[in-house]
Design a protein around this motif. Structure first.
Motif, PDB file in Angstrom:
ATOM      1  N   UNK A  69       0.824  -1.207   0.000  1.00 11.26           N
ATOM      2  CA  UNK A  69       0.000   0.000   0.000  1.00 11.26           C
ATOM      3  C   UNK A  69       0.861   1.261   0.000  1.00 11.26           C
ATOM      4  N   UNK A  70       1.951   1.247   0.756  1.00 13.25           N
ATOM      5  CA  UNK A  70       2.866   2.393   0.758  1.00 13.25           C
ATOM      6  C   UNK A  70       3.429   2.625  -0.639  1.00 13.25           C
ATOM      7  N   UNK A  71       3.762   1.537  -1.332  1.00 14.37           N
ATOM      8  CA  UNK A  71       4.251   1.660  -2.707  1.00 14.37           C
ATOM      9  C   UNK A  71       3.158   2.189  -3.620  1.00 14.37           C
ATOM     10  N   UNK A  72       1.930   1.734  -3.389  1.00  8.70           N
ATOM     11  CA  UNK A  72       0.805   2.182  -4.218  1.00  8.70           C
ATOM     12  C   UNK A  72       0.589   3.687  -4.091  1.00  8.70           C
ATOM     13  N   UNK A  73       0.900   4.233  -2.916  1.00  9.37           N
ATOM     14  CA  UNK A  73       0.687   5.658  -2.692  1.00  9.37           C
ATOM     15  C   UNK A  73       1.677   6.553  -3.407  1.00  9.37           C
ATOM     16  N   UNK A  74       2.782   5.983  -3.917  1.00  6.97           N
ATOM     17  CA  UNK A  74       3.806   6.803  -4.574  1.00  6.97           C
ATOM     18  C   UNK A  74       3.239   7.515  -5.801  1.00  6.97           C
ATOM     19  N   UNK A  75       2.518   6.773  -6.623  1.00  9.78           N
ATOM     20  CA  UNK A  75       1.931   7.381  -7.811  1.00  9.78           C
ATOM     21  C   UNK A  75       0.896   8.435  -7.462  1.00  9.78           C
TER      22      UNK A  75
END
Length: 437
Positions: A69-75
């Motif tokens: 989820x943290x990675x998903x928030x980058x975009x």
């Protein structure tokens, strides 16, 4: 263990008794489905809640989902800037979060997870997982291979699970169709699951692990409730037969990412449209009920709450007690569980998060059980979506699907409640699965 664990255990059989009373064929029960379905749920919950190794795996899964989820928030942070920062977060440039905003923080994760699922399909990992679960269901429960495949697919994906059995939909029996719809509405898709995690993560640090386990438990629960409410009276074409999942593989990895992301966008549009329309209509109905209450309450000498939420709170209060929710929290929880039927689980999870934020729940047990009870698409709007999708793929069922769909909605609701009961059987206050919350 305490009395509430025993209440939850008894609740499993109370819910099945309710389904039996509403059954279309009480003398035609498939006891193998019922026995193995309940047994699998209890076994999975035992491994998660009681066995130390299982609990550690649970926490690892939770951490993995949170990291993704943290990675998903980058975009989302690149596109929306500070609007995409979660509560308490600060960007590298020093910008501070504006608080939780559903549209800019939760919805973008649906696009990311849709693309991720598409990648897993492309590399053939998802079909392998689906076939593994389907083999277990077919072998143990002696149901049709098509039903097993749909139930297994719904652990990971949503309405698109029907595509895995597209060649067989037109020739399915009424009981099989009920199972297809029930499995869809009793479970949640992986991409939407991320939305619930973001809604509750602040108040409930291990929510991701609980939602993943709820998704696992809901598949056999859906099979049990579906086969009780509408037992098999015919001869399914794929009875006891392993069925290969049907899907159209993308030509390249990049095409899979594009198609997955576009599917996520379409899902977001559908969710937004449903929330705007349904919540607006509910507010309109509540306005009328409130006006009626102002007239009736003085005549009756009472101060009753006149709203859909209040009405469902009264209707679902006995059900909430059966789940093993402590009496002190039952009134509030019954309203949340009841309103899901109308306003969808997205709004219900939001209300649960607000209730936890305000400290209105006396027991953590109540939050855990509610998390499992809400983990499904068992509401009227979803029923319309699943029926529409099924009729688009198999139009020959359009004239007869109505009564089956209504039974499937009841079965899906009972399946979600059964999942909550199973979690309640093994949950104890102070469990490491609370993550210190």
């Amino acid at each position: 263990m305490d009395i509430y664990n025993l209440v939850s255990f008894a609740g499993i059989f109370v819910l099945m008794a309710v389904a039996w009373c509403l059954s279309a064929g009480r003398r035609n029960m498939n006891w193998r489905v019922i026995g193995w379905g309940v047994g699998l749920q209890l076994l999975v919950a035992l491994l998660i809640f009681v066995v130390p190794a299982g609990a550690r795996v649970f926490l690892v899964v939770n951490d993995v989902v949170v990291s993704i989820l943290d990675s998903a928030g980058a975009g989302a942070r690149f596109v929306f800037g500070p609007l995409a920062l979660g509560p308490g977060q600060v960007s590298d440039e020093g910008a501070k979060s504006l608080g939780f905003i559903l549209a800019f923080q939760a919805f973008p994760t649906i696009i990311f997870f849709s693309a991720l699922i598409a990648i897993l399909y492309y590399v053939r990992l998802m079909p392998l997982l689906i076939k593994a679960f389907a083999w277990v269901f077919t072998r143990l429960m002696r149901i049709s291979g098509a039903e097993s495949l749909v139930a297994s697919s719904n652990i990971f994906v949503g309405v698109e699970s029907m595509l895995t059995v597209k060649p067989y939909l037109g020739r399915m029996t009424a009981s099989e169709l009920c199972t297809v719809l029930t499995a869809g509405m009793a479970t949640v898709a992986s991409n939407v699951l991320a939305l619930y995690v973001l809604s509750l993560q602040k108040q409930f640090p291990t929510i991701a692990g609980h939602l993943v386990s709820a998704s696992l438990l809901s598949a056999p629960a859906a099979l049990v409730m579906s086969k009780i409410l509408l037992p098999e009276a015919g001869e399914p074409e794929t009875l006891g037969v392993r069925v290969e999942p049907y899907y159209e593989r993308d030509n390249s990895l990049f095409e899979a990412i594009i198609n997955g992301a576009n599917a996520g966008v379409r899902m977001i549009v559908g969710i937004v449209a449903l929330l705007i329309a349904v919540l607006g209509l509910v507010a309109l109905v509540d306005l009328g009920l409130s006006s009626l209450g102002h007239l009736v309450n003085p005549l009756l000498g009472v101060e009753a709450e006149w709203s859909l939420r209040g009405l469902f709170g009264y209707l679902f209060y006995p059900v909430t007690l059966v789940l093993g929710v402590p009496v002190g929290d039952a009134r509030e929880i019954s309203q949340i569980i009841g309103e899901r039927l109308i306003v969808t689980e997205v709004a219900a999870y939001g209300d649960l998060a607000a209730m936890m934020e305000q400290g209105l729940l006396q027991h953590q047990r109540s939050a855990v059980i509610t998390t499992y009870a809400l983990c499904g698409f068992a509401h009227i709007a979803s029923m319309a979506i699943f029926v529409g999708s099924l009729c688009a793929l198999a139009p020959q069922h359009a004239k007869t699907i109505g009564p089956i769909a209504c039974r499937a909605l009841v079965a899906a609701t009972l399946a979600c409640l059964m999942t909550a009961c199973v979690a309640g059987v093994f949950f104890t206050e102070g469990s490491i699965l609370l993550g210190g919350s």
